[in-house]
Each structure stands twice: as structure tokens, then as C-alpha cells.
Design a protein around this motif. Structure first.
Motif, PDB file in Angstrom:
ATOM      1  N   LEU A  98       0.836  -1.205   0.000  1.00  0.00           N
ATOM      2  CA  LEU A  98       0.000   0.000   0.000  1.00  0.00           C
ATOM      3  C   LEU A  98       0.867   1.250   0.000  1.00  0.00           C
ATOM      4  O   LEU A  98       0.598   2.204  -0.740  1.00  0.00           O
ATOM      5  N   ARG A  99       1.914   1.247   0.808  1.00  0.00           N
ATOM      6  CA  ARG A  99       2.822   2.402   0.853  1.00  0.00           C
ATOM      7  C   ARG A  99       3.487   2.622  -0.503  1.00  0.00           C
ATOM      8  O   ARG A  99       3.614   3.760  -0.970  1.00  0.00           O
ATOM      9  N   ARG A 100       3.933   1.537  -1.138  1.00  0.00           N
ATOM     10  CA  ARG A 100       4.580   1.671  -2.445  1.00  0.00           C
ATOM     11  C   ARG A 100       3.609   2.209  -3.491  1.00  0.00           C
ATOM     12  O   ARG A 100       3.972   3.055  -4.311  1.00  0.00           O
ATOM     13  N   HIS A 101       2.397   1.707  -3.460  1.00  0.00           N
ATOM     14  CA  HIS A 101       1.401   2.199  -4.412  1.00  0.00           C
ATOM     15  C   HIS A 101       1.073   3.677  -4.151  1.00  0.00           C
ATOM     16  O   HIS A 101       0.912   4.448  -5.100  1.00  0.00           O
ATOM     17  N   ALA A 102       0.963   4.031  -2.895  1.00  0.00           N
ATOM     18  CA  ALA A 102       0.684   5.436  -2.566  1.00  0.00           C
ATOM     19  C   ALA A 102       1.842   6.330  -3.011  1.00  0.00           C
ATOM     20  O   ALA A 102       1.620   7.416  -3.581  1.00  0.00           O
ATOM     21  N   ALA A 103       3.077   5.877  -2.781  1.00  0.00           N
ATOM     22  CA  ALA A 103       4.242   6.665  -3.206  1.00  0.00           C
ATOM     23  C   ALA A 103       4.272   6.775  -4.729  1.00  0.00           C
ATOM     24  O   ALA A 103       4.564   7.851  -5.282  1.00  0.00           O
ATOM     25  N   ALA A 105       1.678   6.611  -6.767  1.00  0.00           N
ATOM     26  CA  ALA A 105       0.582   7.505  -7.178  1.00  0.00           C
ATOM     27  C   ALA A 105       0.964   8.959  -6.929  1.00  0.00           C
ATOM     28  O   ALA A 105       0.690   9.837  -7.774  1.00  0.00           O
ATOM     29  N   CYS A 106       1.603   9.230  -5.798  1.00  0.00           N
ATOM     30  CA  CYS A 106       2.049  10.607  -5.510  1.00  0.00           C
ATOM     31  C   CYS A 106       3.082  11.062  -6.533  1.00  0.00           C
ATOM     32  O   CYS A 106       3.057  12.215  -6.986  1.00  0.00           O
ATOM     33  N   ALA A 107       4.001  10.169  -6.898  1.00  0.00           N
ATOM     34  CA  ALA A 107       5.019  10.523  -7.889  1.00  0.00           C
ATOM     35  C   ALA A 107       4.373  10.820  -9.241  1.00  0.00           C
ATOM     36  O   ALA A 107       4.745  11.794  -9.914  1.00  0.00           O
ATOM     37  N   ALA A 112       2.679  14.816 -13.149  1.00  0.00           N
ATOM     38  CA  ALA A 112       1.594  15.390 -13.952  1.00  0.00           C
ATOM     39  C   ALA A 112       1.417  16.864 -13.623  1.00  0.00           C
ATOM     40  O   ALA A 112       1.230  17.699 -14.529  1.00  0.00           O
ATOM     41  N   ALA A 113       1.488  17.207 -12.354  1.00  0.00           N
ATOM     42  CA  ALA A 113       1.358  18.614 -11.960  1.00  0.00           C
ATOM     43  C   ALA A 113       2.535  19.419 -12.481  1.00  0.00           C
ATOM     44  O   ALA A 113       2.368  20.560 -12.958  1.00  0.00           O
ATOM     45  N   GLY A 114       3.727  18.861 -12.437  1.00  0.00           N
ATOM     46  CA  GLY A 114       4.910  19.550 -12.951  1.00  0.00           C
ATOM     47  C   GLY A 114       4.833  19.779 -14.443  1.00  0.00           C
ATOM     48  O   GLY A 114       5.147  20.874 -14.943  1.00  0.00           O
ATOM     49  N   VAL A 115       4.412  18.765 -15.186  1.00  0.00           N
ATOM     50  CA  VAL A 115       4.262  18.886 -16.635  1.00  0.00           C
ATOM     51  C   VAL A 115       3.185  19.914 -16.962  1.00  0.00           C
ATOM     52  O   VAL A 115       3.346  20.747 -17.861  1.00  0.00           O
TER      53      VAL A 115
END
Length: 124
Positions: A98-103, A105-107, A112-115
């Protein structure tokens, strides 16, 4: 979450009845086997009187059932320990996943926000 060969949920009447019946049949078979072994032993000791043979048979059967009971209880205890260890490990692995998936998704969101921000700043 106990499941036997029957794949019925634990606590369901059919499952409980089947488990109890299976336990009874196993215990009965074990007692019969012990009785046969004791009788074979006594048959090899021709000098025993009938009373002595009966006493020896009774003692052997009781002792054998006690040993079997202790072995089965030890097996049940170990199975419970292993189940607890596996459940704990499974929960730890699920949390790590779950932590890996959350990390991840955040990445992805950050990229996407940066682009998006970069696309808005750069002239066309």
C-alpha cells in the motif's frame, strides 16, 4: 479464519459438525490401532495371565492415547503459531505494498502537476 478441507466458513454448523465427526473418527481409529498393538504384544507374551494381559492392554492403550493427544495438541499449537506468523507477515506485506502504491501515485501526480505547470509557463 479457519478453513478445512470442506471450504465452508468457520462456525458454520456443517463445518463444525464435519470437524467434530472427523475428530471422532480419527480418535476411534487411533484407539482401535492401539488396542490391536496391545493385543499383539500380549499374544507374544504367552506367560501372561488373562488378567495381566487385560491390565497391560488397558495400560498400553491409555498411554498410547495420552501420547497421541500430546502430539496432536503440540501440532495444533504449532499450527496456530504458524498461522499467526503468516497473518502478521501478510499484513506487513500488504502495508508495504500500500505504501509503495501510494508513493507511486504521488510521484505520478507530482509529475503530472509539474508537466502541467511547465506547459502553462512555456510559450507556445
Amino acid at each position: 479464519m479457519k478453513r478445512g478441507r470442506h471450504e465452508a466458513p468457520a462456525g458454520e454448523p456443517r463445518s463444525v459438525l464435519a470437524d467434530e465427526t472427523e475428530g471422532y473418527l480419527l480418535a476411534h481409529a487411533e484407539r482401535e490401532q492401539a488396542q490391536r498393538e496391545a493385543e499383539d504384544l500380549c499374544a507374544r507374551m504367552a506367560w501372561l495371565t488373562t488378567a495381566q494381559a487385560e491390565e497391560l492392554t488397558g495400560h498400553y492403550v491409555r498411554r498410547r492415547l495420552d501420547v497421541t493427544r500430546q502430539l496432536m495438541l503440540g501440532t495444533v499449537r504449532r499450527a496456530e503459531e504458524l498461522r499467526q506468523e503468516y497473518e502478521t507477515r501478510y499484513a506487513d506485506l500488504r502495508l508495504a505494498l500500500l505504501r509503495r502504491h501510494a508513493a507511486g501515485a504521488c510521484a505520478v501526480l507530482a509529475c503530472a502537476a509539474g508537466v502541467s505547470a511547465l506547459a502553462g509557463v512555456l510559450p507556445r
